[in-house]
Write a protein that holds these residues in place. Structure first.
Motif, short mmCIF file in Angstrom:
data_model
loop_
_atom_site.label_atom_id
_atom_site.label_comp_id
_atom_site.label_asym_id
_atom_site.label_seq_id
_atom_site.Cartn_x
_atom_site.Cartn_y
_atom_site.Cartn_z
N SER A 2 0.83 -1.19 0.00
CA SER A 2 0.00 0.00 0.00
C SER A 2 0.87 1.24 0.00
N MET A 3 0.49 2.20 -0.81
CA MET A 3 1.20 3.47 -0.86
C MET A 3 0.32 4.54 -0.24
N TYR A 4 0.97 5.51 0.44
CA TYR A 4 0.23 6.60 1.07
C TYR A 4 -0.36 7.47 -0.03
N SER A 5 -1.67 7.51 -0.15
CA SER A 5 -2.30 8.26 -1.24
C SER A 5 -3.01 9.47 -0.70
N SER A 6 -2.41 10.62 -0.91
CA SER A 6 -3.03 11.87 -0.50
C SER A 6 -2.30 13.00 -1.20
N SER A 7 -3.01 13.99 -1.63
CA SER A 7 -2.36 15.11 -2.30
C SER A 7 -1.47 15.85 -1.33
N ALA A 8 -0.24 16.07 -1.74
CA ALA A 8 0.71 16.74 -0.85
C ALA A 8 0.39 18.21 -0.73
N ASN A 9 -0.44 18.74 -1.62
CA ASN A 9 -0.73 20.17 -1.58
C ASN A 9 -2.10 20.48 -1.00
N ALA A 10 -2.84 19.50 -0.57
CA ALA A 10 -4.17 19.72 0.01
C ALA A 10 -4.04 19.77 1.51
N VAL A 45 12.20 25.68 6.66
CA VAL A 45 12.11 24.32 7.17
C VAL A 45 12.90 23.36 6.29
N VAL A 46 13.13 23.74 5.07
CA VAL A 46 13.66 22.82 4.08
C VAL A 46 15.18 22.82 4.05
N VAL A 47 15.81 22.86 5.21
CA VAL A 47 17.26 22.91 5.27
C VAL A 47 17.88 21.73 4.55
N GLY A 48 17.33 20.53 4.80
CA GLY A 48 17.92 19.34 4.19
C GLY A 48 17.17 18.85 2.98
N LEU A 49 16.35 19.72 2.37
CA LEU A 49 15.50 19.27 1.29
C LEU A 49 16.30 18.83 0.07
N ALA A 50 17.32 19.62 -0.31
CA ALA A 50 18.07 19.31 -1.53
C ALA A 50 18.79 17.98 -1.40
N ALA A 51 19.20 17.67 -0.17
CA ALA A 51 19.94 16.42 0.04
C ALA A 51 18.97 15.26 0.23
N ARG A 216 7.59 13.39 1.43
CA ARG A 216 8.22 14.18 2.49
C ARG A 216 8.74 15.50 1.93
N ARG A 217 9.44 15.42 0.81
CA ARG A 217 10.04 16.63 0.24
C ARG A 217 8.97 17.58 -0.30
N ARG A 218 7.90 17.02 -0.86
CA ARG A 218 6.83 17.88 -1.37
C ARG A 218 6.14 18.63 -0.24
N LEU A 219 5.93 17.96 0.88
CA LEU A 219 5.34 18.63 2.04
C LEU A 219 6.19 19.81 2.48
N LEU A 220 7.49 19.59 2.54
CA LEU A 220 8.38 20.66 3.00
C LEU A 220 8.48 21.78 1.97
N GLU A 221 8.46 21.43 0.70
CA GLU A 221 8.48 22.45 -0.35
C GLU A 221 7.25 23.35 -0.24
N HIS A 222 6.10 22.73 -0.02
CA HIS A 222 4.87 23.51 0.12
C HIS A 222 4.96 24.44 1.33
N LEU A 223 5.41 23.90 2.44
CA LEU A 223 5.47 24.71 3.66
C LEU A 223 6.48 25.83 3.51
N ASP A 224 7.56 25.58 2.82
CA ASP A 224 8.58 26.61 2.64
C ASP A 224 8.05 27.76 1.80
#
Length: 319
Positions: A2-10, A45-51, A216-224
């Protein structure tokens, strides 16, 4: 899986009732506890996002599995060719040699001494073994055995002993050599299939973990990208990160189950024992962890926990 299915931007927008905002809800209290330095204002928040995680442990394990599978298949082909070549030989006439595989272990060393003075049939058997089984590219690196040592290890100690004591290739010896060589080939074919199954499992786990890391990265991108305090969005991201951490736990549990049920149990020729002998056989010789999937899950879960701490710090700092 099972994959976590939810829009990261909602993102859920909590109510703005003044009384409700003053309450110390379970979530807000937990966030406050998670913030190790509440007065620190986190600019991003996205300090480690690029990595982003490269999942090196799993990918190295896939490479190791591919390499081992190539070696196993090369050995399978070598034993099949050896069996064919021995099967094509004319055995010694009946009654000219001692029959059966009942030579003594002491006689194994005598096989090496059979040179130009030995029976032509036996010389052809030894030449065929050198040209096939002992000619796989990795033979010297992994085995580096003499012909009698290899014959004894692969086809049984009585094989080399019988060849030495008989001094030629009897019909019984020929039949046994061909049969045991084909068994060795079949065993390697089964092992190659098991390794292939493990490689497929590794790829599936990598896909699941990559999906978690991507969200994970999409959530942080949105929040940033949220302007102002973004408290509502931060709380929602914090909760969703917690969901991702739970998903890591589920992936780890699934891998633990598969470790308890390996694709196969290696035969006695593989020098490993225990319930996880198959995985020890594959990963013990490598430089990576014995359990690459679990190590990768742990690394991703640690990254998610660090992200949650940053989100909590942002909330505590009023950003």
């Amino acid at each position: 899986m099972s994959m976590y299915s939810s829009s990261a931007n909602a993102f859920r927008i909590p109510g703005t009732d003044p009384v409700a905002m003053e309450e110390c809800t379970a979530l807000s209290c937990e966030v406050g506890t998670a913030a190790t330095e509440p007065t620190v204002v986190v600019a991003a928040v996205v300090v480690g996002l690029a990595a982003f995680l490269a999942f090196a442990h799993v990918r190295d394990a896939v490479d190791a599995g591919r390499g081992e599978r190539r070696r196993v298949l090369a050995e399978r082909d070598a034993f099949e060719e050896f069996a064919d070549r021995v099967d094509a030989l004319d055995p010694a006439p009946t009654g000219s040699t001692a029959g059966g595989f009942d030579g003594s272990m002491v006689a194994i060393r005598a096989v090496d001494s059979v040179g130009s003075d030995g029976d032509v049939r036996l010389r052809r058997v030894l030449a065929a073994y050198r040209d096939t089984v002992m000619s796989v590219p990795h033979y010297r690196e992994e085995y580096d055995e003499t012909i009698p040592e290899s014959l004894a290890a692969e086809l049984g100690p009585d094989t080399a002993a019988a060849l030495a004591s008989n001094g030629t290739l009897s019909a019984a010896a020929q039949s046994a050599l061909v049969g045991r060589s084909r068994q060795a080939a079949e065993a390697r074919s089964s092992l190659a299939d098991a390794i292939g199954e493990e490689i497929d499992a590794l790829r599936a786990f990598e896909s699941d973990l990559s999906g978690v890391d991507r969200r994970r990265r999409r959530l942080l991108e949105h929040l940033d990208g949220v302007s102002g305090s973004g408290a509502d969005a931060a709380i929602d991201v914090w909760e969703r990160l917690e969901d991702l951490e739970r998903e890591c736990d589920e992936i780890a549990a699934e891998r633990q189950e598969s470790l308890a049920d390996p694709p196969m149990t290696p035969g006695p020729a593989v020098d490993v024992e225990g319930d996880r002998a198959f995985y020890d056989y594959l990963y013990a010789p490598t430089d990576g962890p014995r359990h690459p999937v679990l190590a990768q899950v742990s690394e991703l879960a640690e990254r998610i926990r660090a992200d949650r701490d940053r989100v909590a710090s942002r909330l505590a700092g009023g950003r």
